[in-house]
Design a protein around this motif. Sequence first.
Motif, mmCIF file in Angstrom:
data_model
loop_
_atom_site.group_PDB
_atom_site.id
_atom_site.type_symbol
_atom_site.label_atom_id
_atom_site.label_comp_id
_atom_site.label_asym_id
_atom_site.label_seq_id
_atom_site.Cartn_x
_atom_site.Cartn_y
_atom_site.Cartn_z
ATOM 1 N N ALA A 40 0.815 -1.217 0.000
ATOM 2 C CA ALA A 40 0.000 0.000 0.000
ATOM 3 C C ALA A 40 0.852 1.272 0.000
ATOM 4 C CB ALA A 40 -0.930 0.002 1.201
ATOM 5 N N LEU A 41 2.023 1.219 0.633
ATOM 6 C CA LEU A 41 2.860 2.416 0.742
ATOM 7 C C LEU A 41 3.934 2.522 -0.338
ATOM 8 C CD1 LEU A 41 3.365 2.550 4.601
ATOM 9 C CD2 LEU A 41 2.243 4.278 3.207
ATOM 10 N N SER A 42 4.138 1.492 -1.137
ATOM 11 C CA SER A 42 5.262 1.489 -2.081
ATOM 12 C C SER A 42 5.186 2.643 -3.073
ATOM 13 C CB SER A 42 5.357 0.152 -2.817
ATOM 14 O OG SER A 42 4.222 -0.049 -3.631
ATOM 15 N N GLU A 43 4.040 2.908 -3.627
ATOM 16 C CA GLU A 43 3.876 4.006 -4.597
ATOM 17 C C GLU A 43 4.173 5.350 -3.930
ATOM 18 O OE1 GLU A 43 2.958 5.423 -8.426
ATOM 19 O OE2 GLU A 43 3.048 3.348 -7.782
ATOM 20 N N PHE A 44 3.678 5.543 -2.723
ATOM 21 C CA PHE A 44 3.917 6.779 -1.975
ATOM 22 C C PHE A 44 5.403 6.989 -1.716
ATOM 23 C CE2 PHE A 44 4.656 8.553 2.309
ATOM 24 C CZ PHE A 44 4.214 9.852 2.101
ATOM 25 N N LEU A 45 6.110 5.938 -1.316
ATOM 26 C CA LEU A 45 7.522 6.068 -0.978
ATOM 27 C C LEU A 45 8.405 6.280 -2.199
ATOM 28 C CD1 LEU A 45 7.762 3.325 1.780
ATOM 29 C CD2 LEU A 45 7.834 5.801 2.104
ATOM 30 N N GLU A 46 7.985 5.795 -3.358
ATOM 31 C CA GLU A 46 8.802 5.903 -4.566
ATOM 32 C C GLU A 46 8.676 7.256 -5.259
ATOM 33 O OE1 GLU A 46 7.837 2.662 -7.147
ATOM 34 O OE2 GLU A 46 8.512 1.166 -5.720
ATOM 35 N N GLU A 49 7.735 11.603 -5.457
ATOM 36 C CA GLU A 49 7.952 12.845 -4.740
ATOM 37 C C GLU A 49 6.772 13.100 -3.806
ATOM 38 O OE1 GLU A 49 8.401 17.576 -5.761
ATOM 39 O OE2 GLU A 49 9.005 16.111 -7.257
ATOM 40 N N LYS A 50 7.071 13.525 -2.603
ATOM 41 C CA LYS A 50 6.035 13.738 -1.604
ATOM 42 C C LYS A 50 5.304 15.053 -1.870
ATOM 43 C CE LYS A 50 7.715 10.096 0.304
ATOM 44 N NZ LYS A 50 8.548 9.696 -0.816
ATOM 45 N N THR A 51 3.980 14.978 -1.879
ATOM 46 C CA THR A 51 3.171 16.177 -2.080
ATOM 47 C C THR A 51 2.684 16.751 -0.757
ATOM 48 O OG1 THR A 51 1.164 14.863 -2.296
ATOM 49 C CG2 THR A 51 2.341 15.399 -4.331
ATOM 50 N N HIS A 52 2.819 15.976 0.326
ATOM 51 C CA HIS A 52 2.350 16.399 1.636
ATOM 52 C C HIS A 52 3.422 16.108 2.687
ATOM 53 C CE1 HIS A 52 -1.439 16.189 -0.478
ATOM 54 N NE2 HIS A 52 -1.987 16.871 0.493
ATOM 55 N N PHE A 53 3.378 16.894 3.736
ATOM 56 C CA PHE A 53 4.261 16.652 4.869
ATOM 57 C C PHE A 53 3.645 15.535 5.708
ATOM 58 C CE2 PHE A 53 5.483 17.924 9.319
ATOM 59 C CZ PHE A 53 6.767 17.412 9.236
ATOM 60 N N VAL A 54 4.322 14.398 5.755
ATOM 61 C CA VAL A 54 3.862 13.232 6.517
ATOM 62 C C VAL A 54 4.951 12.922 7.548
ATOM 63 C CG1 VAL A 54 3.092 10.840 6.388
ATOM 64 C CG2 VAL A 54 2.639 12.383 4.476
#
Length: 124
Positions: free
Chosen positions: A76-82, A84-89
């Motif tokens: 579930a997180l692989s796409e997010f981690l690969e 560029e981040k659009t939000h501060f997490v």
Amino acid sequence: YAVSDRYETYYPKQMKYNNPGDTVMVNDENSLALTQGKMNNTVKIRSILLQDILDIVPRSTPVIIKMDIQGFECKALSEFLENEKTHFVPYIMLENTVICKNTNLCPEYKTKFLSGLEKSGYKP
């Protein structure tokens, strides 16, 4: 909706009415089980990306991610981690021991997932 690394349809295999969060889901790739009548193929659940959820949150809002999906957090997180981040997490909370101890869960994602966490600055 279910959070995944791609858009697909899931079906509940073992629905647990007293604990819906612990329902086992399978995707179309496992459709053989559908034809064997071992699952409820009348209920369809579409998947979305974590980024789809983040896209409705104002960018100035800090986001905390909490997941408990029985070791499939890596998928579930692989796409997010690969990307560029659009939000501060600042925090991602998950059951790390399930992911690291069970080598059968998302083996193709595990290495990318753990290195993605590290590259993104997340620490246990």
